[in-house]
Scaffold this motif. Structure first.
Motif, PDB file in Angstrom:
ATOM      1  N   ILE A  17      -1.373  -9.052 -17.687  1.00  0.00           N
ATOM      2  CA  ILE A  17      -1.047  -7.173 -18.267  1.00  0.00           C
ATOM      3  C   ILE A  17       0.429  -7.216 -18.022  1.00  0.00           C
ATOM      4  O   ILE A  17       0.682  -7.354 -16.683  1.00  0.00           O
ATOM      5  N   LYS A  18       1.054  -7.547 -18.879  1.00  0.00           N
ATOM      6  CA  LYS A  18       2.697  -7.101 -19.138  1.00  0.00           C
ATOM      7  C   LYS A  18       3.156  -5.480 -19.545  1.00  0.00           C
ATOM      8  O   LYS A  18       3.870  -5.487 -18.597  1.00  0.00           O
ATOM      9  N   LEU A  27       6.978   3.772 -31.536  1.00  0.00           N
ATOM     10  CA  LEU A  27       6.818   2.401 -30.834  1.00  0.00           C
ATOM     11  C   LEU A  27       7.391   1.862 -31.187  1.00  0.00           C
ATOM     12  O   LEU A  27       7.842   1.409 -33.123  1.00  0.00           O
ATOM     13  N   SER A  28       7.400   0.027 -30.610  1.00  0.00           N
ATOM     14  CA  SER A  28       7.861  -1.180 -31.306  1.00  0.00           C
ATOM     15  C   SER A  28       7.396  -2.332 -30.925  1.00  0.00           C
ATOM     16  O   SER A  28       6.752  -2.901 -29.881  1.00  0.00           O
ATOM     17  N   VAL A  29       7.014  -2.914 -32.429  1.00  0.00           N
ATOM     18  CA  VAL A  29       6.834  -4.233 -32.472  1.00  0.00           C
ATOM     19  C   VAL A  29       7.025  -5.385 -31.846  1.00  0.00           C
ATOM     20  O   VAL A  29       6.807  -6.391 -30.843  1.00  0.00           O
ATOM     21  N   ASP A  30       8.908  -5.000 -31.779  1.00  0.00           N
ATOM     22  CA  ASP A  30       9.527  -6.059 -30.666  1.00  0.00           C
ATOM     23  C   ASP A  30       9.155  -6.129 -29.449  1.00  0.00           C
ATOM     24  O   ASP A  30       9.399  -7.195 -29.137  1.00  0.00           O
ATOM     25  N   GLU A  31       9.632  -5.049 -28.593  1.00  0.00           N
ATOM     26  CA  GLU A  31       9.277  -5.094 -27.578  1.00  0.00           C
ATOM     27  C   GLU A  31       7.596  -5.438 -27.487  1.00  0.00           C
ATOM     28  O   GLU A  31       7.375  -6.296 -25.810  1.00  0.00           O
ATOM     29  N   VAL A  32       6.289  -5.185 -27.634  1.00  0.00           N
ATOM     30  CA  VAL A  32       5.351  -5.819 -28.049  1.00  0.00           C
ATOM     31  C   VAL A  32       5.185  -7.320 -27.900  1.00  0.00           C
ATOM     32  O   VAL A  32       4.782  -8.239 -27.258  1.00  0.00           O
ATOM     33  N   PHE A  33       5.672  -7.719 -29.294  1.00  0.00           N
ATOM     34  CA  PHE A  33       6.208  -8.770 -28.570  1.00  0.00           C
ATOM     35  C   PHE A  33       6.615 -10.308 -27.581  1.00  0.00           C
ATOM     36  O   PHE A  33       6.628 -10.983 -27.265  1.00  0.00           O
ATOM     37  N   ALA A  34       7.718  -9.202 -27.242  1.00  0.00           N
ATOM     38  CA  ALA A  34       8.615  -9.427 -26.393  1.00  0.00           C
ATOM     39  C   ALA A  34       7.462  -9.722 -24.699  1.00  0.00           C
ATOM     40  O   ALA A  34       8.040 -11.126 -24.477  1.00  0.00           O
ATOM     41  N   ALA A  35       6.921  -8.922 -24.820  1.00  0.00           N
ATOM     42  CA  ALA A  35       5.963  -9.047 -23.306  1.00  0.00           C
ATOM     43  C   ALA A  35       4.929 -10.037 -23.155  1.00  0.00           C
ATOM     44  O   ALA A  35       4.681 -10.718 -22.542  1.00  0.00           O
ATOM     45  N   VAL A  36       4.533 -10.227 -24.676  1.00  0.00           N
ATOM     46  CA  VAL A  36       3.654 -11.318 -24.757  1.00  0.00           C
ATOM     47  C   VAL A  36       3.649 -12.859 -24.713  1.00  0.00           C
ATOM     48  O   VAL A  36       3.121 -14.078 -24.948  1.00  0.00           O
ATOM     49  N   GLY A  37       5.280 -13.343 -24.939  1.00  0.00           N
ATOM     50  CA  GLY A  37       5.854 -13.885 -25.242  1.00  0.00           C
ATOM     51  C   GLY A  37       6.129 -15.268 -23.347  1.00  0.00           C
ATOM     52  O   GLY A  37       5.615 -14.373 -22.501  1.00  0.00           O
ATOM     53  N   ASP A  38       4.894 -16.051 -23.331  1.00  0.00           N
ATOM     54  CA  ASP A  38       4.644 -16.939 -22.622  1.00  0.00           C
ATOM     55  C   ASP A  38       4.775 -18.737 -23.152  1.00  0.00           C
ATOM     56  O   ASP A  38       4.435 -18.996 -24.130  1.00  0.00           O
ATOM     57  N   ASP A  39       5.126 -19.265 -22.237  1.00  0.00           N
ATOM     58  CA  ASP A  39       6.037 -20.523 -23.094  1.00  0.00           C
ATOM     59  C   ASP A  39       4.692 -21.779 -23.101  1.00  0.00           C
ATOM     60  O   ASP A  39       4.823 -22.465 -23.781  1.00  0.00           O
ATOM     61  N   GLU A  85     -12.360 -12.763 -19.676  1.00  0.00           N
ATOM     62  CA  GLU A  85     -12.965 -13.365 -20.835  1.00  0.00           C
ATOM     63  C   GLU A  85     -12.047 -13.573 -21.829  1.00  0.00           C
ATOM     64  O   GLU A  85     -12.855 -14.477 -22.100  1.00  0.00           O
ATOM     65  N   PHE A  86     -11.151 -13.978 -21.764  1.00  0.00           N
ATOM     66  CA  PHE A  86      -9.926 -15.009 -22.223  1.00  0.00           C
ATOM     67  C   PHE A  86      -9.448 -15.744 -21.559  1.00  0.00           C
ATOM     68  O   PHE A  86      -8.460 -14.555 -20.582  1.00  0.00           O
ATOM     69  N   PRO A  87      -8.547 -17.080 -21.820  1.00  0.00           N
ATOM     70  CA  PRO A  87      -7.333 -17.522 -21.333  1.00  0.00           C
ATOM     71  C   PRO A  87      -6.041 -17.009 -21.198  1.00  0.00           C
ATOM     72  O   PRO A  87      -4.876 -17.471 -21.925  1.00  0.00           O
ATOM     73  N   VAL A  88      -5.850 -15.292 -21.603  1.00  0.00           N
ATOM     74  CA  VAL A  88      -5.059 -14.627 -22.035  1.00  0.00           C
ATOM     75  C   VAL A  88      -3.818 -14.939 -21.271  1.00  0.00           C
ATOM     76  O   VAL A  88      -3.682 -14.990 -20.097  1.00  0.00           O
ATOM     77  N   ARG A  89      -2.576 -15.814 -21.430  1.00  0.00           N
ATOM     78  CA  ARG A  89      -0.981 -15.468 -21.040  1.00  0.00           C
ATOM     79  C   ARG A  89      -0.296 -14.678 -21.017  1.00  0.00           C
ATOM     80  O   ARG A  89      -0.129 -14.472 -19.472  1.00  0.00           O
ATOM     81  N   ALA A  90      -0.611 -13.731 -21.590  1.00  0.00           N
ATOM     82  CA  ALA A  90       0.456 -12.509 -21.690  1.00  0.00           C
ATOM     83  C   ALA A  90      -0.477 -11.297 -22.739  1.00  0.00           C
ATOM     84  O   ALA A  90      -0.818 -11.998 -23.734  1.00  0.00           O
ATOM     85  N   LEU A  91      -0.300 -10.272 -21.804  1.00  0.00           N
ATOM     86  CA  LEU A  91      -1.407  -9.094 -23.126  1.00  0.00           C
ATOM     87  C   LEU A  91      -0.112  -7.367 -22.417  1.00  0.00           C
ATOM     88  O   LEU A  91       0.238  -7.465 -21.916  1.00  0.00           O
ATOM     89  N   ALA A  92      -0.030  -6.584 -23.822  1.00  0.00           N
ATOM     90  CA  ALA A  92       0.369  -5.957 -24.232  1.00  0.00           C
ATOM     91  C   ALA A  92      -0.530  -5.021 -24.857  1.00  0.00           C
ATOM     92  O   ALA A  92      -0.737  -4.716 -26.277  1.00  0.00           O
ATOM     93  N   ALA A  93      -0.013  -3.903 -24.913  1.00  0.00           N
ATOM     94  CA  ALA A  93      -1.262  -2.119 -25.380  1.00  0.00           C
ATOM     95  C   ALA A  93      -0.271  -1.175 -25.493  1.00  0.00           C
ATOM     96  O   ALA A  93      -0.657  -0.397 -24.196  1.00  0.00           O
ATOM     97  N   VAL A  94       0.431  -0.580 -26.200  1.00  0.00           N
ATOM     98  CA  VAL A  94       0.885   0.813 -26.676  1.00  0.00           C
ATOM     99  C   VAL A  94       0.313   1.802 -27.738  1.00  0.00           C
ATOM    100  O   VAL A  94      -0.201   1.062 -28.622  1.00  0.00           O
TER     101      VAL A  94
END
Length: 153
Positions: A17-18, A27-39, A85-94
């Motif tokens: 949970i990022k 709100l910013s789509v870019d901010e959420v997209f950046a927060a869920v980035g994971d290699d 419930e899911f193999p989440v690498r990163a999650l964001a919600a605003v």
């Protein structure tokens, strides 16, 4: 070679949970997209909820969102449920509160997972549960002068 669960990238991250927030600013789509980035994520799913110009056949002029003080804590609770419930690498919600106009972003959620199917499913669960369980209310004002309150839960 088929993926195995022995590889760390195939599993949930330790602290996925990022970003969780209720905001009175745009709100910013870019901010959420950046927060869920994971290699280790092969799939990223985003959902962006916007204010539409009609509801139930009536023209919407503006709307306002308000929330209970527990809204952010409830968002975190739901995020924790999704990550369990899911193999989440990163999650964001605003989610936005305050007065919004047609076209404004009302909610942005994102999830990254090892594979696209998991990311789609986790993102869908996240937004559906947020809409049904978080105490955020929408006050719609229509062109004909009428108004309506819509509750999230």
């Amino acid at each position: 070679m088929a993926p195995t669960n022995d590889h760390p990238g195939e599993q949930a991250a330790q602290d996925p949970i990022k970003l969780i927030g209720v905001r009175d600013a745009p709100l910013s789509v870019d901010e959420v997209f950046a927060a869920v980035g994971d290699d280790a994520a092969g799939g990223v799913a985003l959902f962006v909820g916007t204010v539409r110009n009609q509801d139930g056949g009536a023209d919407v002029d503006t709307l306002g969102y308000s929330c209970h003080p527990s809204a952010e804590a409830e968002m975190r609770r739901i995020a924790e449920k999704v990550t369990a419930e899911f193999p989440v690498r990163a999650l964001a919600a605003v989610h936005r509160v305050g007065d919004l106009r047609v076209g404004d972003l009302a909610v942005v959620v994102g999830v990254s997972c090892p594979h696209r199917g998991e990311a789609f499913e986790a993102c869908r669960r996240l937004i559906d549960d947020l809409k049904h369980e978080v105490p955020i209310w929408k006050h719609q004002r229509f062109s004909d002068g009428t108004e309506e309150w819509v509750g999230a839960c």
